[in-house]
Scaffold this motif. Sequence first.
Motif, PDB file in Angstrom:
ATOM      1  N   CYS A  91      -7.639  14.426  -3.109  1.00  0.00           N
ATOM      2  CA  CYS A  91      -7.381  13.246  -3.931  1.00  0.00           C
ATOM      3  C   CYS A  91      -6.785  13.693  -5.256  1.00  0.00           C
ATOM      4  O   CYS A  91      -7.121  14.768  -5.758  1.00  0.00           O
ATOM      5  CB  CYS A  91      -8.674  12.474  -4.186  1.00  0.00           C
ATOM      6  SG  CYS A  91      -8.420  10.926  -5.087  1.00  0.00           S
ATOM      7  N   SER A  92      -5.933  12.859  -5.811  1.00  0.00           N
ATOM      8  CA  SER A  92      -5.341  13.111  -7.124  1.00  0.00           C
ATOM      9  C   SER A  92      -5.448  11.891  -8.029  1.00  0.00           C
ATOM     10  O   SER A  92      -4.872  11.859  -9.103  1.00  0.00           O
ATOM     11  CB  SER A  92      -3.865  13.489  -6.970  1.00  0.00           C
ATOM     12  OG  SER A  92      -3.739  14.704  -6.297  1.00  0.00           O
ATOM     13  N   ASN A  93      -6.177  10.866  -7.568  1.00  0.00           N
ATOM     14  CA  ASN A  93      -6.313   9.625  -8.323  1.00  0.00           C
ATOM     15  C   ASN A  93      -6.987   9.890  -9.662  1.00  0.00           C
ATOM     16  O   ASN A  93      -8.044  10.495  -9.717  1.00  0.00           O
ATOM     17  CB  ASN A  93      -7.128   8.629  -7.504  1.00  0.00           C
ATOM     18  CG  ASN A  93      -7.023   7.216  -8.033  1.00  0.00           C
ATOM     19  OD1 ASN A  93      -6.731   6.995  -9.200  1.00  0.00           O
ATOM     20  ND2 ASN A  93      -7.257   6.254  -7.162  1.00  0.00           N
ATOM     21  N   LYS A  94      -6.374   9.449 -10.731  1.00  0.00           N
ATOM     22  CA  LYS A  94      -6.914   9.684 -12.073  1.00  0.00           C
ATOM     23  C   LYS A  94      -7.571   8.445 -12.694  1.00  0.00           C
ATOM     24  O   LYS A  94      -7.980   8.453 -13.834  1.00  0.00           O
ATOM     25  CB  LYS A  94      -5.813  10.224 -12.971  1.00  0.00           C
ATOM     26  CG  LYS A  94      -5.339  11.587 -12.486  1.00  0.00           C
ATOM     27  CD  LYS A  94      -4.358  12.217 -13.387  1.00  0.00           C
ATOM     28  CE  LYS A  94      -3.884  13.567 -12.937  1.00  0.00           C
ATOM     29  NZ  LYS A  94      -3.991  13.947 -11.572  1.00  0.00           N
ATOM     30  N   ALA A 100     -10.538   3.089  -9.352  1.00  0.00           N
ATOM     31  CA  ALA A 100     -10.175   4.004  -8.263  1.00  0.00           C
ATOM     32  C   ALA A 100     -10.644   3.444  -6.921  1.00  0.00           C
ATOM     33  O   ALA A 100      -9.927   3.526  -5.925  1.00  0.00           O
ATOM     34  CB  ALA A 100     -10.773   5.381  -8.506  1.00  0.00           C
ATOM     35  N   SER A 107     -11.103   7.481  -2.548  1.00  0.00           N
ATOM     36  CA  SER A 107     -10.621   8.211  -3.722  1.00  0.00           C
ATOM     37  C   SER A 107     -11.794   8.755  -4.519  1.00  0.00           C
ATOM     38  O   SER A 107     -12.906   8.245  -4.463  1.00  0.00           O
ATOM     39  CB  SER A 107      -9.777   7.298  -4.618  1.00  0.00           C
ATOM     40  OG  SER A 107     -10.603   6.320  -5.205  1.00  0.00           O
ATOM     41  N   CYS A 108     -11.523   9.818  -5.257  1.00  0.00           N
ATOM     42  CA  CYS A 108     -12.532  10.384  -6.152  1.00  0.00           C
ATOM     43  C   CYS A 108     -12.753   9.387  -7.290  1.00  0.00           C
ATOM     44  O   CYS A 108     -11.807   8.826  -7.835  1.00  0.00           O
ATOM     45  CB  CYS A 108     -12.044  11.718  -6.707  1.00  0.00           C
ATOM     46  SG  CYS A 108     -13.269  12.556  -7.738  1.00  0.00           S
ATOM     47  N   GLY A 110     -14.860  10.326  -9.871  1.00  0.00           N
ATOM     48  CA  GLY A 110     -15.317  11.136 -11.000  1.00  0.00           C
ATOM     49  C   GLY A 110     -16.802  11.034 -11.262  1.00  0.00           C
ATOM     50  O   GLY A 110     -17.232  11.150 -12.396  1.00  0.00           O
ATOM     51  N   ASN A 128     -11.021  12.231 -14.327  1.00  0.00           N
ATOM     52  CA  ASN A 128     -11.706  11.394 -13.334  1.00  0.00           C
ATOM     53  C   ASN A 128     -11.554  11.870 -11.893  1.00  0.00           C
ATOM     54  O   ASN A 128     -11.788  11.100 -10.962  1.00  0.00           O
ATOM     55  CB  ASN A 128     -11.243   9.928 -13.439  1.00  0.00           C
ATOM     56  CG  ASN A 128     -11.467   9.364 -14.814  1.00  0.00           C
ATOM     57  OD1 ASN A 128     -12.552   9.456 -15.353  1.00  0.00           O
ATOM     58  ND2 ASN A 128     -10.426   8.809 -15.410  1.00  0.00           N
ATOM     59  N   CYS A 129     -11.158  13.120 -11.694  1.00  0.00           N
ATOM     60  CA  CYS A 129     -10.974  13.642 -10.338  1.00  0.00           C
ATOM     61  C   CYS A 129     -11.524  15.071 -10.259  1.00  0.00           C
ATOM     62  O   CYS A 129     -11.318  15.871 -11.164  1.00  0.00           O
ATOM     63  CB  CYS A 129      -9.489  13.631  -9.978  1.00  0.00           C
ATOM     64  SG  CYS A 129      -9.179  13.953  -8.226  1.00  0.00           S
ATOM     65  N   VAL A 151     -14.256  12.782  -0.357  1.00  0.00           N
ATOM     66  CA  VAL A 151     -12.990  13.227  -0.932  1.00  0.00           C
ATOM     67  C   VAL A 151     -12.827  14.735  -0.783  1.00  0.00           C
ATOM     68  O   VAL A 151     -11.721  15.232  -0.640  1.00  0.00           O
ATOM     69  CB  VAL A 151     -12.932  12.845  -2.434  1.00  0.00           C
ATOM     70  CG1 VAL A 151     -11.724  13.429  -3.123  1.00  0.00           C
ATOM     71  CG2 VAL A 151     -12.949  11.344  -2.591  1.00  0.00           C
TER      72      VAL A 151
END
Length: 163
Positions: A91-94, A100, A107-108, A110, A128-129, A151
Amino acid sequence: MAVKKKFPYRAAVVACNGGCRSAEGEAGCADGCIGCKACIDKCKFGAISINEYGVAEVDEEKCIGCGACAKVCPQKVIHVHECANYIVVKCSNKKKGAEAKKQCNVSCIGCGICEKTCTAGAIKVKDNCAVIEESICLSCGMCAVKCPRHVIHDLHGILTEIR
């Protein structure tokens, strides 16, 4: 095509699992793979394909870890990892937690459970990831087992399902 690999073995990994595209008509998150195929065009070894979710996927057997795909990725979601470290964050979701979750069901968010679980201190939540520092990681997989969003993956499929 058999590829001769140098030790330590390296291969690219895509930090996106495509979960945000698993629902019909979903465009995906802004931070994930966009399925542009730039990595496929750049790879001389045929190691990258687009999976059923519309995101890039690397065949570790064909990949030599040259990093050409990572250089051309417009989203910067491809990185080269040591194959001995088979625990990866997909995952790269920020975005923050709730936001998210709305974008992607895997998704992560965080939450930091992985960070608290890691006895080696190899995993940190940044933007957040979750991010794994491979030079410290013991590949024990506890972060993957404890991740409530699934994730963090075990690329060998022993501790988590391969996706």
